[in-house]
Motif scaffolding. Structure first.
Motif, PDB file in Angstrom:
ATOM      1  N   GLU A  34       0.825  -1.197   0.000  1.00  0.00           N
ATOM      2  CA  GLU A  34       0.000   0.000   0.000  1.00  0.00           C
ATOM      3  C   GLU A  34       0.867   1.258   0.000  1.00  0.00           C
ATOM      4  N   VAL A  35       1.938   1.240   0.802  1.00  0.00           N
ATOM      5  CA  VAL A  35       2.826   2.398   0.888  1.00  0.00           C
ATOM      6  C   VAL A  35       3.511   2.642  -0.458  1.00  0.00           C
ATOM      7  N   VAL A  36       4.068   1.576  -1.047  1.00  0.00           N
ATOM      8  CA  VAL A  36       4.744   1.724  -2.342  1.00  0.00           C
ATOM      9  C   VAL A  36       3.733   2.122  -3.417  1.00  0.00           C
ATOM     10  N   GLY A  37       2.522   1.600  -3.326  1.00  0.00           N
ATOM     11  CA  GLY A  37       1.487   1.960  -4.299  1.00  0.00           C
ATOM     12  C   GLY A  37       1.104   3.423  -4.203  1.00  0.00           C
ATOM     13  N   GLU A  38       0.984   3.941  -2.975  1.00  0.00           N
ATOM     14  CA  GLU A  38       0.642   5.358  -2.828  1.00  0.00           C
ATOM     15  C   GLU A  38       1.764   6.242  -3.360  1.00  0.00           C
ATOM     16  N   GLU A  64      -5.544  16.030  -1.010  1.00  0.00           N
ATOM     17  CA  GLU A  64      -6.407  14.895  -0.682  1.00  0.00           C
ATOM     18  C   GLU A  64      -5.669  13.877   0.198  1.00  0.00           C
ATOM     19  N   MET A  65      -4.375  13.676  -0.061  1.00  0.00           N
ATOM     20  CA  MET A  65      -3.600  12.755   0.779  1.00  0.00           C
ATOM     21  C   MET A  65      -3.559  13.237   2.224  1.00  0.00           C
ATOM     22  N   LEU A  66      -3.403  14.537   2.428  1.00  0.00           N
ATOM     23  CA  LEU A  66      -3.393  15.093   3.785  1.00  0.00           C
ATOM     24  C   LEU A  66      -4.770  14.991   4.430  1.00  0.00           C
ATOM     25  N   ARG A  67      -5.806  15.331   3.688  1.00  0.00           N
ATOM     26  CA  ARG A  67      -7.155  15.326   4.264  1.00  0.00           C
ATOM     27  C   ARG A  67      -7.592  13.929   4.670  1.00  0.00           C
ATOM     28  N   ARG A  68      -7.135  12.916   3.936  1.00  0.00           N
ATOM     29  CA  ARG A  68      -7.469  11.538   4.319  1.00  0.00           C
ATOM     30  C   ARG A  68      -6.882  11.186   5.684  1.00  0.00           C
ATOM     31  N   ILE A 161       7.796  12.557   1.623  1.00  0.00           N
ATOM     32  CA  ILE A 161       6.408  12.952   1.878  1.00  0.00           C
ATOM     33  C   ILE A 161       5.575  11.735   2.247  1.00  0.00           C
ATOM     34  N   VAL A 162       5.698  10.672   1.461  1.00  0.00           N
ATOM     35  CA  VAL A 162       4.921   9.457   1.733  1.00  0.00           C
ATOM     36  C   VAL A 162       5.391   8.802   3.030  1.00  0.00           C
ATOM     37  N   ALA A 163       6.693   8.873   3.331  1.00  0.00           N
ATOM     38  CA  ALA A 163       7.189   8.327   4.599  1.00  0.00           C
ATOM     39  C   ALA A 163       6.543   9.047   5.786  1.00  0.00           C
TER      40      ALA A 163
END
Length: 503
Positions: A34-38, A64-68, A161-163
């Motif tokens: 999921e992490v690698v996919g995002e 949208e990533m932050l709001r989730r 950012i994703v980390a």
């Protein structure tokens, strides 16, 4: 006694670092795909800093990533600036607020340099001599930590950012609340010089009020060990043009008589920079701030990497003789990043060209300023016998002066160093060190440049850099990549900062 002290320290910070590491690691192991996919979804968005439409699409996606994750998120801008993506995640009862920074824009990329591949099509590869592409959906888990994800901005700077966001997901799953109020600031113009950043910071000073900033940019140490960095060199770019005849001329008929602009450029550059990298500009190093005793001790304690790097990079010597890399990185530098005049090889012609060009980047250290660098450089160029202009000279100007040079400067920004002895500096080192279970490498100043001084000068807050990506990531070049283990380490590091910061 040591174990008891560690436990008491963890209790005071509100989080047991050993338990936290286990819980974050367990969550990550269960959600690797999921992490690698995002991250792959974010990397698939073109993000060349100068393309406003691409930057806007990235900004909307990040909102949208932050709001989730429960952030109160919006875009910040100043005038016609590209948007910065901003989010707040308050923690009831927290006594400190920390802003976590990364940038989502990237360098240009040419598919030809990537073997014809699309630089914005993320590809997971096994690595090694027999590297091959991996299908994420069918890959067995846990994923091999030595695999790498290839795409523009995989390391610089979308991976961090994703980390950060995955770390928050892991903390939520573990029922661990952050120890500080968290603010996220994602810049969209870093790779284009951050020319609007100061304006954004000034216009939104109240929104961005905090006790410290942590910048998630740059690579870990060459030994693959985690490092915390307390400074960064400034940068300033210069484009140089020298002039010869009004039209290209036969080198046999006119050589040794008509000035050759390429030869003039070589003369000029050798007057600016010596063979060991020494800067020959008069007064250039007059403003250097001395290192503190803590900074000298931290630099001396860094692991040696010089011999290994000489082998890896296939260089038979290094500028500065046998000096340590870190010592050289804490000095100003003048790098010739490009040269151009006519053609070479099969395209070469026996002709005297009309112009020659060089592109230079200066790396600055505290307390040098871009204004002083420009002033002293131009004075030195004049002392070498050149007539300086800033626009393309007309023919009358070229006739009137023996050696005409055009100097085109960018704005640049200054260097910055945060004291390693501040309570927040020690808190960052402590939180990450306890999470890692081993001492960190503490670096007084990064050799690369990030706009750290814009934050320190405008907002008057401490700024600390916490890099997570691999040192061999090819950032700014073809086949930029992120090693998965660095992504996993980054999740744990940011979880430690979110949940363990206390000072």
């Amino acid at each position: 006694m040591a174990a008891l002290a560690l436990a008491l320290a963890a209790q005071s910070a509100g989080a047991d670092p050993v338990k936290l590491r286990q819980e974050v690691r367990a969550w990550r192991t269960a959600h690797e795909k999921e992490v690698v996919g995002e991250l792959s979804g974010l990397l698939a968005l073109r993000n060349v800093a100068s393309d406003r439409a691409d930057i806007q699409r990235n900004a909307d996606h990040l909102l949208e990533m932050l709001r989730r994750r429960g952030f109160q998120a919006r875009l910040l801008a100043a005038g016609d600036s590209p948007p910065a993506v901003y989010g707040e995640l308050p923690t009831p009862g927290a006594k400190h607020t920390v802003v976590f920074y990364a940038h989502y824009d990237g360098q240009p990329a040419d598919p030809e340099d990537w073997g014809g591949e699309d630089p914005w099509k993320p590809v997971l590869r096994t690595g090694g001599a027999d590297t091959k592409e991996v299908d994420l959906a069918s890959a067995p888990t846990p994923l091999n930590p030595e695999w790498r994800l290839y795409a523009r901005s995989a390391s610089d700077d979308k991976g961090p950012i994703v980390a950060m966001l995955a770390a928050l997901d892991a903390l939520k799953a573990a029922g661990v609340k952050p120890s500080v109020n968290i603010k996220i600031f994602l810049e969209g113009e870093e790779e284009d010089g951050s020319s609007h950043l100061t304006s954004i910071l000034e216009e939104h000073r109240g929104v961005l009020k905090a006790d410290a900033w942590i910048l998630g940019d740059g690579p870990v140490h060459q030994t693959r060990k985690m490092q915390v960095v307390f400074g960064a060199r400034g940068v300033m770019g210069l484009e140089v043009t020298t002039y010869g005849p009004a039209r290209a001329l036969h080198s046999g008929h006119y050589g040794n008589w008509v000035p050759n602009p390429a030869a003039l450029l070589v003369e000029l550059l050798s007057g600016l920079r010596g063979p060991n990298g020494e800067i020959r500009i008069a007064g250039f190093q007059d403003d250097l701030r001395p290192l503190t005793e803590s900074e000298k001790a931290a630099s001396a304690a860094m692991p040696p990497v010089e011999d290994a790097l000489r082998q890896e990079l296939a260089v038979g010597w290094t500028e500065g003789g046998d000096g340590r890399l870190q010592d050289r990185l804490m000095l100003p530098a003048l790098n010739i990043r490009g040269l151009q005049s006519a053609q070479v090889g099969n395209g070469a012609r026996n002709a005297i060209p009309t112009e020659a060009h060089a592109s230079i980047d200066f790396r600055l250290v505290p307390d040098q300023t871009p204004a002083k660098v420009r002033e002293r450089t131009e004075a030195h160029v004049r002392s070498l016998g050149f007539y300086v202009v800033h626009e393309a000279p007309d023919l009358e100007t070229r006739r009137a002066h023996p050696k005409v040079v055009r100097l085109q400067w960018d704005d640049g920004y200054a260097a910055a160093r945060t004291s390693m002895d501040l309570p927040v500096s020690r808190a960052v080192v402590k939180a990450i060190g306890e999470m890692q279970g081993e001492p960190l490498i503490q670096v007084p100043m990064l050799g690369g440049s990030v706009p750290m001084s814009m934050f320190t000068d405008t907002l008057k807050v401490p700024v600390i850099i916490v890099p997570i990506v691999n040192h061999d990531n090819n950032q700014h070049a073809a086949y930029e990549n992120l090693r998965l283990q660095n992504l996993w380490d980054g999740i744990e590091v940011f979880a430690a900062l979110f949940a363990g910061l206390d000072w």
